[in-house]
Design a protein around this motif. Structure first.
Motif, PDB file in Angstrom:
ATOM      1  N   ARG A  74       0.832  -1.206   0.000  1.00  0.00           N
ATOM      2  CA  ARG A  74       0.000   0.000   0.000  1.00  0.00           C
ATOM      3  C   ARG A  74       0.867   1.257   0.000  1.00  0.00           C
ATOM      4  O   ARG A  74       0.576   2.228  -0.712  1.00  0.00           O
ATOM      5  N   THR A  75       1.955   1.249   0.780  1.00  0.00           N
ATOM      6  CA  THR A  75       2.825   2.420   0.881  1.00  0.00           C
ATOM      7  C   THR A  75       3.607   2.644  -0.402  1.00  0.00           C
ATOM      8  O   THR A  75       3.724   3.775  -0.885  1.00  0.00           O
ATOM      9  N   VAL A  76       4.145   1.560  -0.986  1.00  0.00           N
ATOM     10  CA  VAL A  76       4.978   1.693  -2.184  1.00  0.00           C
ATOM     11  C   VAL A  76       4.175   2.250  -3.350  1.00  0.00           C
ATOM     12  O   VAL A  76       4.628   3.147  -4.072  1.00  0.00           O
ATOM     13  N   PHE A  77       2.955   1.745  -3.524  1.00  0.00           N
ATOM     14  CA  PHE A  77       2.148   2.126  -4.684  1.00  0.00           C
ATOM     15  C   PHE A  77       1.068   3.159  -4.342  1.00  0.00           C
ATOM     16  O   PHE A  77       0.214   3.443  -5.182  1.00  0.00           O
ATOM     17  N   ARG A  78       1.107   3.699  -3.117  1.00  0.00           N
ATOM     18  CA  ARG A  78       0.209   4.782  -2.693  1.00  0.00           C
ATOM     19  C   ARG A  78      -1.261   4.428  -2.926  1.00  0.00           C
ATOM     20  O   ARG A  78      -1.991   5.120  -3.646  1.00  0.00           O
ATOM     21  N   LEU A  79      -1.686   3.318  -2.328  1.00  0.00           N
ATOM     22  CA  LEU A  79      -3.048   2.817  -2.544  1.00  0.00           C
ATOM     23  C   LEU A  79      -3.894   2.994  -1.296  1.00  0.00           C
ATOM     24  O   LEU A  79      -3.385   2.865  -0.174  1.00  0.00           O
ATOM     25  N   PRO A  80      -5.170   3.252  -1.439  1.00  0.00           N
ATOM     26  CA  PRO A  80      -6.089   3.112  -0.302  1.00  0.00           C
ATOM     27  C   PRO A  80      -6.169   1.645   0.122  1.00  0.00           C
ATOM     28  O   PRO A  80      -5.739   0.740  -0.606  1.00  0.00           O
ATOM     29  N   LEU A  81      -6.737   1.400   1.279  1.00  0.00           N
ATOM     30  CA  LEU A  81      -6.756   0.042   1.810  1.00  0.00           C
ATOM     31  C   LEU A  81      -7.539  -0.918   0.922  1.00  0.00           C
ATOM     32  O   LEU A  81      -7.138  -2.074   0.735  1.00  0.00           O
ATOM     33  N   ARG A  82      -8.635  -0.480   0.352  1.00  0.00           N
ATOM     34  CA  ARG A  82      -9.426  -1.373  -0.497  1.00  0.00           C
ATOM     35  C   ARG A  82      -8.666  -1.734  -1.769  1.00  0.00           C
ATOM     36  O   ARG A  82      -8.703  -2.890  -2.217  1.00  0.00           O
ATOM     37  N   GLN A  83      -7.992  -0.774  -2.374  1.00  0.00           N
ATOM     38  CA  GLN A  83      -7.205  -1.077  -3.568  1.00  0.00           C
ATOM     39  C   GLN A  83      -6.015  -1.965  -3.232  1.00  0.00           C
ATOM     40  O   GLN A  83      -5.620  -2.819  -4.028  1.00  0.00           O
ATOM     41  N   ALA A  84      -5.452  -1.784  -2.040  1.00  0.00           N
ATOM     42  CA  ALA A  84      -4.368  -2.665  -1.608  1.00  0.00           C
ATOM     43  C   ALA A  84      -4.872  -4.089  -1.438  1.00  0.00           C
ATOM     44  O   ALA A  84      -4.187  -5.061  -1.795  1.00  0.00           O
ATOM     45  N   ILE A 276      14.647  13.392   3.727  1.00  0.00           N
ATOM     46  CA  ILE A 276      13.324  14.016   3.821  1.00  0.00           C
ATOM     47  C   ILE A 276      12.764  14.265   2.426  1.00  0.00           C
ATOM     48  O   ILE A 276      11.569  14.048   2.169  1.00  0.00           O
ATOM     49  N   SER A 277      13.617  14.701   1.502  1.00  0.00           N
ATOM     50  CA  SER A 277      13.167  14.911   0.124  1.00  0.00           C
ATOM     51  C   SER A 277      12.723  13.597  -0.507  1.00  0.00           C
ATOM     52  O   SER A 277      11.697  13.544  -1.197  1.00  0.00           O
ATOM     53  N   ARG A 278      13.462  12.517  -0.274  1.00  0.00           N
ATOM     54  CA  ARG A 278      13.065  11.210  -0.807  1.00  0.00           C
ATOM     55  C   ARG A 278      11.740  10.771  -0.214  1.00  0.00           C
ATOM     56  O   ARG A 278      10.900  10.189  -0.898  1.00  0.00           O
ATOM     57  N   TRP A 279      11.551  11.024   1.079  1.00  0.00           N
ATOM     58  CA  TRP A 279      10.286  10.664   1.728  1.00  0.00           C
ATOM     59  C   TRP A 279       9.123  11.350   1.031  1.00  0.00           C
ATOM     60  O   TRP A 279       8.104  10.725   0.711  1.00  0.00           O
ATOM     61  N   LYS A 280       9.255  12.657   0.779  1.00  0.00           N
ATOM     62  CA  LYS A 280       8.163  13.417   0.179  1.00  0.00           C
ATOM     63  C   LYS A 280       7.897  12.973  -1.265  1.00  0.00           C
ATOM     64  O   LYS A 280       6.755  12.948  -1.726  1.00  0.00           O
ATOM     65  N   ARG A 281       8.942  12.631  -2.008  1.00  0.00           N
ATOM     66  CA  ARG A 281       8.772  12.259  -3.407  1.00  0.00           C
ATOM     67  C   ARG A 281       8.293  10.822  -3.574  1.00  0.00           C
ATOM     68  O   ARG A 281       7.493  10.527  -4.467  1.00  0.00           O
ATOM     69  N   VAL A 282       8.769   9.910  -2.751  1.00  0.00           N
ATOM     70  CA  VAL A 282       8.442   8.489  -2.898  1.00  0.00           C
ATOM     71  C   VAL A 282       7.190   8.121  -2.101  1.00  0.00           C
ATOM     72  O   VAL A 282       6.263   7.494  -2.624  1.00  0.00           O
ATOM     73  N   ILE A 283       7.143   8.514  -0.843  1.00  0.00           N
ATOM     74  CA  ILE A 283       6.038   8.145   0.038  1.00  0.00           C
ATOM     75  C   ILE A 283       4.892   9.142  -0.073  1.00  0.00           C
ATOM     76  O   ILE A 283       3.720   8.780  -0.092  1.00  0.00           O
ATOM     77  N   GLY A 284       5.224  10.421  -0.169  1.00  0.00           N
ATOM     78  CA  GLY A 284       4.218  11.468  -0.208  1.00  0.00           C
ATOM     79  C   GLY A 284       4.416  12.436   0.945  1.00  0.00           C
ATOM     80  O   GLY A 284       5.195  12.190   1.876  1.00  0.00           O
ATOM     81  N   ASP A 285       3.698  13.536   0.904  1.00  0.00           N
ATOM     82  CA  ASP A 285       3.862  14.565   1.926  1.00  0.00           C
ATOM     83  C   ASP A 285       2.725  14.581   2.933  1.00  0.00           C
ATOM     84  O   ASP A 285       2.523  15.572   3.630  1.00  0.00           O
ATOM     85  N   GLY A 286       1.971  13.494   3.025  1.00  0.00           N
ATOM     86  CA  GLY A 286       0.856  13.434   3.964  1.00  0.00           C
ATOM     87  C   GLY A 286       0.729  12.079   4.617  1.00  0.00           C
ATOM     88  O   GLY A 286       1.482  11.136   4.327  1.00  0.00           O
ATOM     89  N   LEU A 287      -0.228  11.971   5.536  1.00  0.00           N
ATOM     90  CA  LEU A 287      -0.552  10.728   6.233  1.00  0.00           C
ATOM     91  C   LEU A 287      -1.944  10.278   5.823  1.00  0.00           C
ATOM     92  O   LEU A 287      -2.857  11.085   5.700  1.00  0.00           O
ATOM     93  N   ARG A 288      -2.116   8.970   5.612  1.00  0.00           N
ATOM     94  CA  ARG A 288      -3.408   8.429   5.230  1.00  0.00           C
ATOM     95  C   ARG A 288      -4.209   7.962   6.441  1.00  0.00           C
ATOM     96  O   ARG A 288      -5.429   7.885   6.378  1.00  0.00           O
ATOM     97  N   SER A 289      -3.532   7.605   7.520  1.00  0.00           N
ATOM     98  CA  SER A 289      -4.206   7.088   8.710  1.00  0.00           C
ATOM     99  C   SER A 289      -4.667   8.235   9.597  1.00  0.00           C
ATOM    100  O   SER A 289      -4.155   9.356   9.509  1.00  0.00           O
ATOM    101  N   GLN A 290      -5.630   7.926  10.492  1.00  0.00           N
ATOM    102  CA  GLN A 290      -6.226   8.952  11.332  1.00  0.00           C
ATOM    103  C   GLN A 290      -5.846   8.821  12.803  1.00  0.00           C
ATOM    104  O   GLN A 290      -5.732   9.828  13.495  1.00  0.00           O
TER     105      GLN A 290
END
Length: 321
Positions: A74-84, A276-290
């Motif tokens: 889910r993290t590598v391909f930036r998917l919501p839980l259902r798509q994962a 930090i730059s790699r984190w933002k580019r590869v993982i994203g600049d936000g959190l999906r969990s609440q």
């Protein structure tokens, strides 16, 4: 900092140019980062089913390794839980494996208490580089704020990272509220380090007595490489028993701030900024969990993903200009 003092003439300083010496290997490693065989391994297949337990309650169907594998995809391909969930089901179907697919509710529930393995401790003392950044949590997007304005502020969490200067791997990560200052998290980062620490390097935000105390109490021989503030003054015992901070002030007075940066190795802080730059580019600049537990798991898995990408291949640079 020196770059601020020289801001009026920075355009005269040409940018450094580098050449990658191992381009063919590095290029293959970059392609491998998108391969499913890297993230869905034979080890995960063998340990997919959870071991039976003898305590009260229902028997778990999926091992921690299976949940970690699903959340990693889910993290590598930036998917919501259902798509994962759909991606994992298609992989198992293509491989012809008779394994159950964890549904999105199970992934969300298990992520709250999942224990992600920490990076293995190095046999050599670590040279830690620390810094922090913000991760978006919720609220209106940039387009809405830019075009229509918004009265509701976006939520943020603050991510504190500790990187090994020699390998570039993320060895510790702490997620806090947006108002937490960097220096207060030095102890939390050090608590995640299992091996010894040779140096602790950070920016001026870590120029605090409690940071020096946290490092010294855990690793008495570690050097704290932190630039003193512009209005810093030596301690009363600077002439008889100088502290590490006093020695830095004396070096700056003798060599200048740029000379101290070169002599102390402070310029290596650029490496944690690159992480930090790699984190933002590869993982994203936000959190999906609440929730806090799921966010901590998300951060731990993201750090493991970036470390595994580095294990595939790292570029070897040589300066050409």
């Amino acid at each position: 900092m020196p770059f601020k003092a020289n801001a009026d003439r920075r355009h005269h300083i040409p940018a450094q140019r580098h050449r990658v010496k191992n381009w063919s290997e590095y290029d293959a490693g970059l392609r491998a980062r998108g391969s499913l065989t890297v993230w869905f391994s034979e080890e995960a297949i063998e340990g997919w089913r959870a071991a039976p337990r003898s305590t009260w309650g229902g028997q778990p169907c999926y091992s921690d390794l299976a949940i970690t594998t699903a959340l990693t995809l889910r993290t590598v391909f930036r998917l919501p839980l259902r798509q994962a969930e759909g991606l994992i089901g298609s992989i198992l179907q293509l491989l012809g494996l008779d394994l159950a697919v964890p549904d999105h509710s199970t992934l969300s529930r298990r992520a709250e208490t999942l224990e992600v393995l920490r990076p293995k401790a190095s046999s050599e003392p670590l040279h830690l580089l620390v810094d922090s950044t913000g991760l978006k949590l919720c609220g209106p997007g940039e387009w809405r704020v830019e075009k229509h304005g918004s009265k509701r502020r976006r939520g943020w969490r603050k991510l504190h990272l500790a990187t090994d200067a020699d390998t570039g791997r993320i060895v510790a990560a702490v997620l806090t509220g947006k108002d937490a200052d960097d220096g207060s998290q030095a102890g939390s980062l050090l608590d995640q380090i299992e091996g010894s620490v040779a140096s602790f390097t950070g920016d001026g935000a870590y120029d605090r007595d409690d940071v020096y105390a946290e490092v010294t109490s855990r690793h008495s021989e570690a050097a704290v490489v932190v630039p003193p503030r512009a209005n810093a003054v030596p301690s009363e015992a600077a002439e008889t028993a100088p502290t590490q901070r006093d020695c830095r002030l004396q070096c700056i007075a003798k060599r200048g701030r740029l000379g101290w940066q070169r002599a102390s190795g402070y310029n290596d802080c650029a490496l944690v900024e690159a992480d930090i730059s790699r984190w933002k580019r590869v993982i994203g600049d936000g959190l999906r969990s609440q929730t806090d537990g799921r966010q901590a798991t998300e951060v731990a898995i993201a750090a493991g993903v970036l470390n595994r990408m580095l294990d595939l291949e790292r570029p070897e640079y040589v300066r050409v200009a």
